[in-house]
Design a protein around this motif. Structure first.
Motif, PDB file in Angstrom:
ATOM      1  N   ALA A  96       0.824  -1.216   0.000  1.00 26.12           N
ATOM      2  CA  ALA A  96       0.000   0.000   0.000  1.00 26.12           C
ATOM      3  C   ALA A  96       0.852   1.257   0.000  1.00 26.12           C
ATOM      4  N   LYS A  97       2.054   1.158   0.564  1.00 26.08           N
ATOM      5  CA  LYS A  97       2.952   2.323   0.597  1.00 26.08           C
ATOM      6  C   LYS A  97       3.409   2.740  -0.798  1.00 26.08           C
ATOM      7  N   LEU A  98       3.266   1.828  -1.778  1.00 25.64           N
ATOM      8  CA  LEU A  98       3.605   2.196  -3.152  1.00 25.64           C
ATOM      9  C   LEU A  98       2.715   3.321  -3.663  1.00 25.64           C
ATOM     10  N   GLY A  99       1.569   3.527  -3.033  1.00 23.61           N
ATOM     11  CA  GLY A  99       0.666   4.589  -3.437  1.00 23.61           C
ATOM     12  C   GLY A  99       0.995   5.951  -2.866  1.00 23.61           C
ATOM     13  N   GLU A 100       2.030   6.011  -2.015  1.00 24.76           N
ATOM     14  CA  GLU A 100       2.332   7.261  -1.315  1.00 24.76           C
ATOM     15  C   GLU A 100       2.765   8.383  -2.262  1.00 24.76           C
ATOM     16  N   GLU A 101       3.505   8.057  -3.304  1.00 19.35           N
ATOM     17  CA  GLU A 101       4.023   9.099  -4.185  1.00 19.35           C
ATOM     18  C   GLU A 101       2.895   9.896  -4.835  1.00 19.35           C
ATOM     19  N   GLU A 102       1.833   9.186  -5.220  1.00 24.60           N
ATOM     20  CA  GLU A 102       0.726   9.859  -5.899  1.00 24.60           C
ATOM     21  C   GLU A 102      -0.323  10.390  -4.931  1.00 24.60           C
ATOM     22  N   HIS A 137      -0.176   9.113   0.894  1.00 24.43           N
ATOM     23  CA  HIS A 137      -0.384   8.175   1.997  1.00 24.43           C
ATOM     24  C   HIS A 137      -0.575   6.779   1.401  1.00 24.43           C
ATOM     25  N   PRO A 138      -0.472   5.737   2.218  1.00 24.55           N
ATOM     26  CA  PRO A 138      -0.657   4.378   1.684  1.00 24.55           C
ATOM     27  C   PRO A 138      -2.082   4.166   1.180  1.00 24.55           C
ATOM     28  N   THR A 139      -2.213   3.576   0.017  1.00 19.42           N
ATOM     29  CA  THR A 139      -3.531   3.245  -0.526  1.00 19.42           C
ATOM     30  C   THR A 139      -3.386   2.136  -1.556  1.00 19.42           C
ATOM     31  N   ARG A 140      -4.472   1.398  -1.742  1.00 21.45           N
ATOM     32  CA  ARG A 140      -4.526   0.357  -2.778  1.00 21.45           C
ATOM     33  C   ARG A 140      -5.737   0.588  -3.683  1.00 21.45           C
ATOM     34  N   ILE A 169      -7.923   1.454  -6.936  1.00 26.83           N
ATOM     35  CA  ILE A 169      -7.675   1.055  -8.324  1.00 26.83           C
ATOM     36  C   ILE A 169      -6.948   2.179  -9.063  1.00 26.83           C
ATOM     37  N   GLY A 170      -6.022   1.769  -9.909  1.00 25.79           N
ATOM     38  CA  GLY A 170      -5.240   2.728 -10.673  1.00 25.79           C
ATOM     39  C   GLY A 170      -3.966   3.160  -9.988  1.00 25.79           C
ATOM     40  N   SER A 171      -3.858   2.905  -8.691  1.00 33.38           N
ATOM     41  CA  SER A 171      -2.663   3.309  -7.950  1.00 33.38           C
ATOM     42  C   SER A 171      -1.586   2.236  -8.036  1.00 33.38           C
ATOM     43  N   ALA A 172      -0.347   2.632  -7.755  1.00 31.79           N
ATOM     44  CA  ALA A 172       0.744   1.663  -7.686  1.00 31.79           C
ATOM     45  C   ALA A 172       0.492   0.647  -6.584  1.00 31.79           C
ATOM     46  N   GLY A 173      -0.203   1.076  -5.535  1.00 33.74           N
ATOM     47  CA  GLY A 173      -0.530   0.147  -4.448  1.00 33.74           C
ATOM     48  C   GLY A 173      -1.467  -0.958  -4.896  1.00 33.74           C
ATOM     49  N   HIS A 174      -2.415  -0.636  -5.771  1.00 30.47           N
ATOM     50  CA  HIS A 174      -3.321  -1.682  -6.248  1.00 30.47           C
ATOM     51  C   HIS A 174      -2.640  -2.581  -7.263  1.00 30.47           C
ATOM     52  N   ILE A 175      -1.830  -2.002  -8.147  1.00 28.53           N
ATOM     53  CA  ILE A 175      -1.097  -2.835  -9.091  1.00 28.53           C
ATOM     54  C   ILE A 175      -0.175  -3.784  -8.334  1.00 28.53           C
ATOM     55  N   GLY A 176       0.447  -3.289  -7.265  1.00 23.58           N
ATOM     56  CA  GLY A 176       1.279  -4.156  -6.435  1.00 23.58           C
ATOM     57  C   GLY A 176       0.482  -5.262  -5.777  1.00 23.58           C
ATOM     58  N   SER A 189      -9.862  -6.824  -4.119  1.00 27.10           N
ATOM     59  CA  SER A 189      -8.432  -6.556  -3.999  1.00 27.10           C
ATOM     60  C   SER A 189      -8.116  -5.089  -3.762  1.00 27.10           C
ATOM     61  N   ASP A 190      -9.073  -4.202  -3.950  1.00 29.56           N
ATOM     62  CA  ASP A 190      -8.813  -2.765  -3.872  1.00 29.56           C
ATOM     63  C   ASP A 190      -9.232  -2.184  -2.535  1.00 29.56           C
ATOM     64  N   SER A 191      -8.693  -1.014  -2.242  1.00 25.50           N
ATOM     65  CA  SER A 191      -9.123  -0.225  -1.078  1.00 25.50           C
ATOM     66  C   SER A 191      -9.739   1.076  -1.575  1.00 25.50           C
ATOM     67  N   VAL A 192     -10.249   1.866  -0.657  1.00 22.93           N
ATOM     68  CA  VAL A 192     -10.634   3.235  -1.000  1.00 22.93           C
ATOM     69  C   VAL A 192      -9.364   4.076  -1.126  1.00 22.93           C
ATOM     70  N   ALA A 193      -9.494   5.247  -1.714  1.00 27.73           N
ATOM     71  CA  ALA A 193      -8.331   6.127  -1.871  1.00 27.73           C
ATOM     72  C   ALA A 193      -7.822   6.634  -0.527  1.00 27.73           C
ATOM     73  N   GLU A 194      -8.713   6.680   0.472  1.00 28.08           N
ATOM     74  CA  GLU A 194      -8.360   7.330   1.735  1.00 28.08           C
ATOM     75  C   GLU A 194      -7.401   6.529   2.602  1.00 28.08           C
ATOM     76  N   GLY A 195      -7.172   5.239   2.309  1.00 33.62           N
ATOM     77  CA  GLY A 195      -6.306   4.467   3.185  1.00 33.62           C
ATOM     78  C   GLY A 195      -5.862   3.156   2.584  1.00 33.62           C
ATOM     79  N   PRO A 196      -5.077   2.378   3.340  1.00 34.90           N
ATOM     80  CA  PRO A 196      -4.478   1.142   2.824  1.00 34.90           C
ATOM     81  C   PRO A 196      -5.418  -0.050   2.778  1.00 34.90           C
ATOM     82  N   GLY A 197      -6.540   0.006   3.501  1.00 39.92           N
ATOM     83  CA  GLY A 197      -7.545  -1.052   3.400  1.00 39.92           C
ATOM     84  C   GLY A 197      -7.068  -2.418   3.855  1.00 39.92           C
ATOM     85  N   ILE A 198      -6.412  -2.497   4.993  1.00 38.10           N
ATOM     86  CA  ILE A 198      -5.911  -3.799   5.448  1.00 38.10           C
ATOM     87  C   ILE A 198      -7.053  -4.680   5.965  1.00 38.10           C
ATOM     88  N   ASN A 199      -8.045  -4.085   6.626  1.00 39.50           N
ATOM     89  CA  ASN A 199      -9.233  -4.869   6.974  1.00 39.50           C
ATOM     90  C   ASN A 199     -10.207  -4.910   5.797  1.00 39.50           C
TER      91      ASN A 199
END
Length: 506
Positions: free
Chosen positions: A67-73, A76-79, A81-88, A280-290
């Motif tokens: 999820a930290k892969l989404g930090e650049e864009e 903050h960590p996110t997964r 869709i469309g983010s590096a965190g989701h692709i990861g 497999s995805d989270s909301v944009a607001e966070g990493p969505g671990i739960n």
């Protein structure tokens, strides 16, 4: 569906606006369990015994790092869709299943989706900043991504018809009551009449969270507002008093491609499939671990441990993309199924949010009277398992907020379990499950704090073992389970289910 390697999975996003990332791993896992050909038929107790909290948490920590892969864009960590965190996340799921050798056939189903990101927003009503104001999902920005000024104009009825909007809304901000039509329709009608922004307020004191759905050139920047904050504003507007406002949303909406991952056992009766899914995805607001890292990880772990057994019926695992945008992946999958393939799915089990911190053991209250025949038998399997473990459980209604919805609407028996989202735990539920009444089941639901510390490992292990039990039971035999028919969800289901996805009000 097409089959392609983990590298191709990443490469498939080239030119779609999504970032490319390298594979997270490439080594092969050592063979699991018994030598090929000498595995026992799957046994529920044995499969359940292979589930451990340590393994689940190792995967949770890995998913948070992804999820930290989404930090650049997103800063903050996110997964999402469309983010590096989701692709990861997709690469991680694919690689974990790929490690299991020829036990599974893996397919990737690419489909178009819409991704939205709100970078900054503010709504000022009179001389007060609206505390409950929340931008709608997939909202466009205000003009030139700058604040816009205008008077609030009270819209008649619920804004579902263009005639509800007076001419005076042009150049001003539409103030619209929440109601029976989609939020996107309200925003589009406001835009067609020349509004510079729109606010959808609740008829109850609670706040409004929603999405505009499929983008329209007439959508305008749109907020949701609680009934509590809307009340004083409405009183002034009804007295014909002027009420100025400033709306500001810096956002973008873009078309992307994303992917469902499907893994099906190579053995077992392919005409009688046990199917289960998580998103497999989270909301944009966070990493969505739960939400829904927990469900995704549970499926990975059950799929991994299942390789130590033979199955009589095929098992099909699915990781859906775009659930948080309105059940996009599961809808696309079901809509793409030919009739004969639909009939091969004997049931679909939805596993979304397995580890809420302030959990309750929740079972969707499926009945054959309202849902496709077989849904009630699945519900009863969950009931009996909790009883056998000496655990309490509670029923929750189907509300259309997770990926079971498309299956049930298309005649496939469905159900599932959950541990709760933003619902409030009651005093009775505190007595049944522990935790704290008066608080959300998941206090970090759709927030940045949905991280590794936001899972209850006890609940997670319990529910992952129940997932294992559901898989083992039907992978072994469908004896006593109703045959598939062409029945579909009843008209009562269509009437009672008011959502399609976690945000979209129909």
């Amino acid at each position: 569906m097409v089959f392609f390697s983990g590298f191709a999975l990443c490469a498939a996003f080239a030119g779609t606006g999504a970032l490319q990332i390298p594979l997270l791993s490439s080594h092969n896992q050592a063979p699991l369990g018994h030598p090929h050909g000498s595995k026992p038929v799957v046994n529920s107790t044995e499969l359940q015994d292979l589930i451990s909290g340590d393994r689940l948490m190792i995967r949770a920590k890995k998913m948070y790092e992804i999820a930290k892969l989404g930090e650049e864009e997103y800063n903050h960590p996110t997964r999402v869709i469309g983010s590096a965190g989701h692709i990861g996340t997709l690469s991680y799921i694919y690689e974990e299943i790929l490690k299991l050798g020829d036990y599974y056939d893996i397919s990737n189903q690419t489909f178009p989706a819409v991704s939205g990101n709100v970078f900054e927003s503010r709504l000022v009503l009179g001389d007060q900043v609206a505390k409950s104001a929340a931008p709608m999902g997939l909202t466009p920005p205000t003009k030139d991504n700058e604040p816009v000024h205008g008077d609030l104009v009270l819209v008649e009825n619920e804004g579902c018809q263009s005639t509800d909007f007076p001419d005076s809304v042009a150049g001003n901000i539409a103030f619209i009551k929440r109601g029976v039509c989609p939020f996107g329709t309200k925003s589009e009608n406001a835009g067609r009449k020349g509004a510079v922004a729109a606010i959808v307020y609740n008829y109850e004191k609670d706040s409004v969270a929603g999405t505009l759905g499929t983008p329209s050139p007439y959508h305008v920047a749109t907020f949701g507002l609680s009934g509590e904050e809307a009340g004083p504003v409405i009183e002034k507007l009804e007295k014909k008093k002027r009420f100025d406002s400033i709306a500001y949303i810096d956002a973008e909406v873009s078309q992307i491609n994303t992917v469902n991952i499907i893994a099906q056992t190579t053995e077992g009766d392919a005409d009688n499939c046990v199917m289960l899914g998580a998103h497999s995805d989270s909301v944009a607001e966070g990493p969505g671990i739960n939400d829904d890292g927990s469900g995704s990880i549970s499926l990975i772990e059950v799929a991994t441990q299942l390789t130590k057994f033979n199955v009589s019926n095929c098992v099909r695992f699915a990781w859906w993309a775009g659930e948080e945008e309105g059940l996009l992946g599961s809808d696309y999958y079901v809509a793409s199924l030919p009739e004969e393939e639909n009939a091969k799915i004997r049931l679909f089990m939805d596993y979304d949010m397995m580890a809420s911190p302030n959990f309750a053991y929740q079972i969707y209250n499926a009945t054959n009277a309202l849902n496709p025949n077989g849904s009630e038998q699945l519900r009863d399997l969950y009931i009996e398992w909790y009883k056998d473990q000496g655990l309490n459980y509670t029923f929750i209604p189907f509300d259309g907020r997770s990926d079971y919805d498309g299956f049930i609407r298309n005649g496939i028996p469905g159900g599932g379990i959950a541990t709760g989202a933003e619902g409030i735990k009651t005093k009775k539920e505190e007595e049944m499950f522990g935790g704290k009444h008066g608080s959300w089941f998941d206090p970090c639901y759709h927030q940045l704090c949905d991280d590794v510390g936001n899972v209850n490992v006890t609940a997670w292990v319990v529910n992952t073992r129940l997932i294992a039990h559901s898989v083992a039971t039907y992978a072994n035999s469908f004896k006593g389970f109703p045959e598939r028919t062409k029945s579909v969800a009843s008209s009562a289901y269509e009437k009672d289910v008011k959502y399609h996805g976690s945000k979209l009000f129909i």
